[in-house]
Enzyme design. Sequence first.
Site, short mmCIF file in Angstrom:
data_model
loop_
_atom_site.label_atom_id
_atom_site.label_comp_id
_atom_site.label_asym_id
_atom_site.label_seq_id
_atom_site.Cartn_x
_atom_site.Cartn_y
_atom_site.Cartn_z
N PHE A 23 -4.18 69.45 -40.70
CA PHE A 23 -3.72 70.38 -40.04
C PHE A 23 -4.26 70.51 -38.68
O PHE A 23 -5.36 69.89 -38.59
CB PHE A 23 -3.97 71.71 -40.69
CG PHE A 23 -3.36 71.89 -42.18
CD1 PHE A 23 -1.95 72.29 -42.28
CD2 PHE A 23 -3.78 71.44 -43.46
CE1 PHE A 23 -1.23 72.23 -43.34
CE2 PHE A 23 -3.30 71.31 -44.58
CZ PHE A 23 -1.67 72.05 -44.58
N CYS A 24 -3.96 71.46 -37.78
CA CYS A 24 -4.43 71.75 -36.39
C CYS A 24 -5.84 71.98 -36.64
O CYS A 24 -6.53 72.62 -37.81
CB CYS A 24 -3.89 73.02 -35.94
SG CYS A 24 -4.96 73.38 -34.51
N PRO A 25 -6.97 71.04 -36.19
CA PRO A 25 -6.70 70.33 -35.05
C PRO A 25 -6.80 68.69 -35.56
O PRO A 25 -7.08 68.18 -34.69
CB PRO A 25 -7.91 70.59 -34.10
CG PRO A 25 -9.14 70.85 -34.87
CD PRO A 25 -8.38 71.57 -36.36
N ASP A 50 2.20 68.93 -39.06
CA ASP A 50 1.75 70.34 -38.63
C ASP A 50 2.58 70.54 -37.33
O ASP A 50 2.51 69.76 -36.36
CB ASP A 50 0.34 69.93 -38.32
CG ASP A 50 -0.12 71.44 -37.63
OD1 ASP A 50 0.33 72.63 -38.24
OD2 ASP A 50 -1.12 71.62 -37.12
#
Lengths: 86, 385
Positions: A23-25, A50
Amino acid sequence: MLTDQPTMDQPTINRTIDARGSFCPGPLMELIRAIRESAVGTVIAVRSSDRGSRIDIPKWVEKAGHRLVGLTEVDGYDEIVIEKLH
Amino acid sequence: MDRILILGGGVGGTIVANLLSRKLRRQIDDQEVEVTIVDQSGNHVYQPGFMYITFGNEQEKNLSRPERSLIDERVKLVVDEVTRVDDTTHSVTLASGATLPYDQLVLATGSRIAPEEIEHFDTEAHHFYTAQAARSMRVALDAFSGGSIVVAIAGMPYKCPPAPLEVSFLIEAELRQRGLRDKSQVHFCSPIGRAFTIESVSDMATPVLEEKGIELHTFFNVETIDPARKVVQSLEGEELHYDLLVLVPPHHGAQFLIDSGLAPAPGGWLPTDHHTLQVGGRPDVYALGDTTDLPLSKAGSTAHFEAPIVAERIAAWVTGKPLNEKRANYTGRVMCFFEIGDGKGTLLRFDYDHPPHPPKPGRIWHLGKVLFNKTYWHTVPRGRV
Ligand SMILES: Cc1cc2nc3c(=O)[nH]c(=O)nc-3n(C[C@H](O)[C@H](O)[C@H](O)COP(=O)(O)OP(=O)(O)OC[C@H]3O[C@@H](n4cnc5c(N)ncnc54)[C@H](O)[C@@H]3O)c2cc1C
């Protein structure tokens, strides 16, 4: 350039980062690591599930002065291809 | 005898040990089970207190206690450095040369900072990730009489994600109180396209940055420091002049995890199941706290909420009782206080499926953090909350 289909003039991908499930980042950070490690001219593909990556990564590529070669949606994930320019 | 070996006596390792000693009291007393912690320092450190060495007259001596004083008498403590894990022979090698066998292994060796990876970090930059660094940052702030302060992040992921934002807010408030604000600029640099990884927290923090006149620089991944020109340069090609530079150092998992083939280089974060907390599909190896690769804050709070899951699973393995699915699966729960400056704070509470909705910054959340800092030793490590 945003495409749903791979373009014909796409250069050969030298390195693929599979950041699916991250997931981010995560995907952006993995791309940054690859950019740091690679020679100028290297073409890197990032695979990300994502949804934020399709916005964040092109924005980062623009700011960092590299080239966005393409963005393709494949089977529930995005493949974003970048060429390192400097 | 079932041997449960816990590597690391920080937040995660200590709580797991104390929960297990409670759940398996009879089995330990009857010598059917042994619970052992290995910790290289033998001291438990309350790291969130480092920030208050810089910003609140906190003393290093209050932030560390002997691990032995925090764990149940049924738990064994070995003070030694782990150098290798062999998961084929189920054994752990220590720096002294000793080896310890295990049936169930818990990896809780946290994260380590690596400022040396950025050239000139040691002479040019300050940070607050050790007591000593926090003290020298205090000295640098005291000596600061105006100019440019840059707060930036030199590697992701890092411990306590809100910390650099909190530090920017606290610095700005201090400059105002000392009458230096008009003569100073405060810059906050984020490696990603917004102020914070979690969007709702970014949405809360961005207007606060604006209100306080802190300049936000996005996509700023620290690349080099030029000490001659006093500039910090980003991979993205931006550079900022500093009179005082505060950098979050790069972080990694423990080196022995990479050497043992459990975690990939260069990060050293253990591939951990989001719910079972098992490592790389192994049924007898668990990880919690900073050392995992979970997409969550590296925070004591994360370790705190993960510990009961690990204890539940190991206790069920020992007793042969069926798993309580609700208690044996981690939902990604995290809860952190967030300092805004001027005696105010907010609260981040979230899990894998529910992003945080930070309440309007207020005094109560700052006081909550102060109270938590004061009561930590009596509650958290002992598994009482
Ligand atoms: C300035 C600062 C502010 C913070 N603020 C907050 C906050 O407000 N809220 C919050 O929830 N968290 C906060 N944190 C983060 C929190 O302190 C950590 O996330 C937490 O301590 C992680 O727990 P852990 O058990 O994973 O690792 P740790 O508590 O770091 O413990 C790891 C242990 O493993 C031992 N160890 C490491 N390697 C070896 C080895 N090879 N052999 C033997 N032993 C080893 C170490 O000695 C240590 O005792 C903050 C951290 C800092 C630095």
